[in-house]
Scaffold this motif. Sequence first.
Motif, PDB file in Angstrom:
ATOM      1  N   ARG A 180     -17.217 114.843  20.412  1.00 20.01           N
ATOM      2  CA  ARG A 180     -16.102 113.966  20.253  1.00 20.01           C
ATOM      3  C   ARG A 180     -14.804 114.354  21.160  1.00 20.01           C
ATOM      4  O   ARG A 180     -14.253 113.569  21.664  1.00 20.01           O
ATOM      5  CB  ARG A 180     -15.468 114.257  18.664  1.00 20.01           C
ATOM      6  N   LEU A 181     -14.537 115.649  21.279  1.00 21.35           N
ATOM      7  CA  LEU A 181     -13.128 116.020  21.988  1.00 21.35           C
ATOM      8  C   LEU A 181     -13.579 116.391  23.207  1.00 21.35           C
ATOM      9  O   LEU A 181     -14.364 117.281  23.709  1.00 21.35           O
ATOM     10  CB  LEU A 181     -12.612 117.235  21.150  1.00 21.35           C
ATOM     11  N   MET A 182     -13.237 115.510  24.455  1.00 22.98           N
ATOM     12  CA  MET A 182     -13.507 115.675  25.731  1.00 22.98           C
ATOM     13  C   MET A 182     -12.223 115.072  26.539  1.00 22.98           C
ATOM     14  O   MET A 182     -11.355 114.286  25.945  1.00 22.98           O
ATOM     15  CB  MET A 182     -14.647 114.678  26.177  1.00 22.98           C
ATOM     16  N   PRO A 183     -12.137 115.566  27.776  1.00 22.97           N
ATOM     17  CA  PRO A 183     -10.722 115.300  28.669  1.00 22.97           C
ATOM     18  C   PRO A 183     -11.138 113.854  29.059  1.00 22.97           C
ATOM     19  O   PRO A 183     -12.277 113.340  29.108  1.00 22.97           O
ATOM     20  CB  PRO A 183     -10.918 116.419  29.707  1.00 22.97           C
ATOM     21  N   LYS A 184     -10.287 113.221  29.741  1.00 26.86           N
ATOM     22  CA  LYS A 184     -10.247 112.042  30.503  1.00 26.86           C
ATOM     23  C   LYS A 184     -10.602 110.684  29.399  1.00 26.86           C
ATOM     24  O   LYS A 184      -9.812 109.887  29.194  1.00 26.86           O
ATOM     25  CB  LYS A 184     -11.180 111.911  31.568  1.00 26.86           C
ATOM     26  N   MET A 185     -11.703 110.866  28.661  1.00 24.34           N
ATOM     27  CA  MET A 185     -11.961 109.784  27.775  1.00 24.34           C
ATOM     28  C   MET A 185     -12.900 110.302  26.688  1.00 24.34           C
ATOM     29  O   MET A 185     -13.910 110.977  26.893  1.00 24.34           O
ATOM     30  CB  MET A 185     -13.078 108.562  28.443  1.00 24.34           C
ATOM     31  N   ASP A 186     -12.298 110.563  25.592  1.00 21.65           N
ATOM     32  CA  ASP A 186     -12.858 111.372  24.368  1.00 21.65           C
ATOM     33  C   ASP A 186     -14.025 110.445  23.945  1.00 21.65           C
ATOM     34  O   ASP A 186     -14.171 109.244  24.281  1.00 21.65           O
ATOM     35  CB  ASP A 186     -11.845 111.410  23.155  1.00 21.65           C
ATOM     36  N   GLY A 187     -14.762 111.160  22.912  1.00 18.09           N
ATOM     37  CA  GLY A 187     -15.997 110.254  22.280  1.00 18.09           C
ATOM     38  C   GLY A 187     -15.728 109.254  21.654  1.00 18.09           C
ATOM     39  O   GLY A 187     -16.458 108.263  21.478  1.00 18.09           O
ATOM     40  N   ILE A 188     -14.713 109.054  20.971  1.00 17.66           N
ATOM     41  CA  ILE A 188     -14.445 108.102  20.247  1.00 17.66           C
ATOM     42  C   ILE A 188     -14.159 106.880  21.037  1.00 17.66           C
ATOM     43  O   ILE A 188     -14.792 105.643  20.741  1.00 17.66           O
ATOM     44  CB  ILE A 188     -13.093 107.978  19.273  1.00 17.66           C
ATOM     45  N   GLU A 189     -13.353 106.856  22.107  1.00 11.60           N
ATOM     46  CA  GLU A 189     -13.219 105.891  22.855  1.00 11.60           C
ATOM     47  C   GLU A 189     -14.378 105.252  23.695  1.00 11.60           C
ATOM     48  O   GLU A 189     -14.794 104.426  23.766  1.00 11.60           O
ATOM     49  CB  GLU A 189     -11.923 106.208  23.930  1.00 11.60           C
ATOM     50  N   LEU A 190     -15.465 106.340  24.165  1.00 10.35           N
ATOM     51  CA  LEU A 190     -16.707 105.920  24.635  1.00 10.35           C
ATOM     52  C   LEU A 190     -17.373 105.109  23.570  1.00 10.35           C
ATOM     53  O   LEU A 190     -18.142 104.345  24.060  1.00 10.35           O
ATOM     54  CB  LEU A 190     -17.278 107.209  25.417  1.00 10.35           C
ATOM     55  N   LEU A 191     -17.664 105.851  22.477  1.00  8.36           N
ATOM     56  CA  LEU A 191     -18.448 105.154  21.524  1.00  8.36           C
ATOM     57  C   LEU A 191     -17.898 103.828  21.235  1.00  8.36           C
ATOM     58  O   LEU A 191     -18.992 102.885  20.877  1.00  8.36           O
ATOM     59  CB  LEU A 191     -18.088 105.944  20.361  1.00  8.36           C
ATOM     60  N   ARG A 192     -16.493 103.370  21.134  1.00 10.35           N
ATOM     61  CA  ARG A 192     -16.078 101.913  20.985  1.00 10.35           C
ATOM     62  C   ARG A 192     -16.627 101.069  22.072  1.00 10.35           C
ATOM     63  O   ARG A 192     -17.201 100.111  21.915  1.00 10.35           O
ATOM     64  CB  ARG A 192     -14.738 102.021  20.881  1.00 10.35           C
ATOM     65  N   LYS A 193     -16.642 101.476  23.381  1.00 11.61           N
ATOM     66  CA  LYS A 193     -16.926 100.902  24.777  1.00 11.61           C
ATOM     67  C   LYS A 193     -18.604 100.787  24.663  1.00 11.61           C
ATOM     68  O   LYS A 193     -19.108  99.584  24.849  1.00 11.61           O
ATOM     69  CB  LYS A 193     -16.912 101.522  25.870  1.00 11.61           C
ATOM     70  N   ILE A 194     -19.211 101.599  24.018  1.00 12.85           N
ATOM     71  CA  ILE A 194     -20.740 101.487  24.037  1.00 12.85           C
ATOM     72  C   ILE A 194     -21.020 100.519  22.979  1.00 12.85           C
ATOM     73  O   ILE A 194     -21.987  99.600  22.999  1.00 12.85           O
ATOM     74  CB  ILE A 194     -21.468 102.962  23.583  1.00 12.85           C
TER      75      ILE A 194
END
Length: 309
Positions: free
Chosen positions: A54-68
């Motif tokens: 969930r917590l990562m630099p640049k693009m966090d897990g929630i943002e990536l999950l939404r894109k997926i």
Amino acid sequence: MNLLAVDDESINLMIIDESLSDKGFNIVKARDGEEALAILNRNEFLFFAIILDRLMPKMDGIELLRKIKHSEKWRDIPVIFQTAMSGVTDMTDGLDAGAFYYLTKPYSRALLVTIVQTAVEHYIKLLKAKEDLHKGMGALRHLVNGEFRIKSIKESHELAPILANACPDPERVLTGIMEILNNAIEHGNLGISYQEKTDLHNNDKLMEEIFHRLNLPEYKEKFVQVLFTKSHDKIEIIIKDQGKGFDWRKYLSLQAMTKNAFKTHGRGIFMARKLSFDDLTYEDEGSKAIITIMLTGNSSELLTDFQES
């Protein structure tokens, strides 16, 4: 089978790799959401699951999950969300973004393997059902009334694409219909309790027990009745098993979802109502599921034209 592991901590990626590589999985690693997105866009791998911090630099897990989940290519890939944030609000954020499986840090390697295997099995079943979904069943959108009877998991997987194709958005409802049909057979007719399913899952014996019970005298004649009805504004699918029922309210609440989110099962009907249907409720002490799918204006007009012709 390829898995995408996304985590900015090298030690976590190493644990994932060491835990899963000897189980037949190839682990493709990314250190943040941007790198993971680039890997997905290259289309080099067919991924069977994504393990996402969930917590990562640049693009966090929630943002990536939404894109997926907003991508037609990737949205069905099961995402296993790693997080140390297990509050109700945090869980709701993950659910809204499309997470289905959770791992709370720190977790055991055995739990990681079990969750990944469960997610991959679910995805393989979905891929097979989606193949059937597109095998010339478009005419089923004209179905107005129908009654079906099934006894086995195999038959539920045959029926689910048929029912989904009779709905205006087949891919949206397919997973949910499969979940409710499977529950009616496993928990309803075959009487497999929540704890029994947990134990069978952990020992990789669930399907073996299902096949065993299907051949026992007290279960072999039981069937699940499915009634399909389309009106001018909605589709209603009633799924009635011959079991004793269950306390369905426990499994449709957000509280139950957060309680079961870090387990291999127990959240299927919650996710079905949230993602696949406009409503899902139960009658007859839980042995009768009532699915509601609202129709768009175009779908209603198609039905009217069909009934008048």
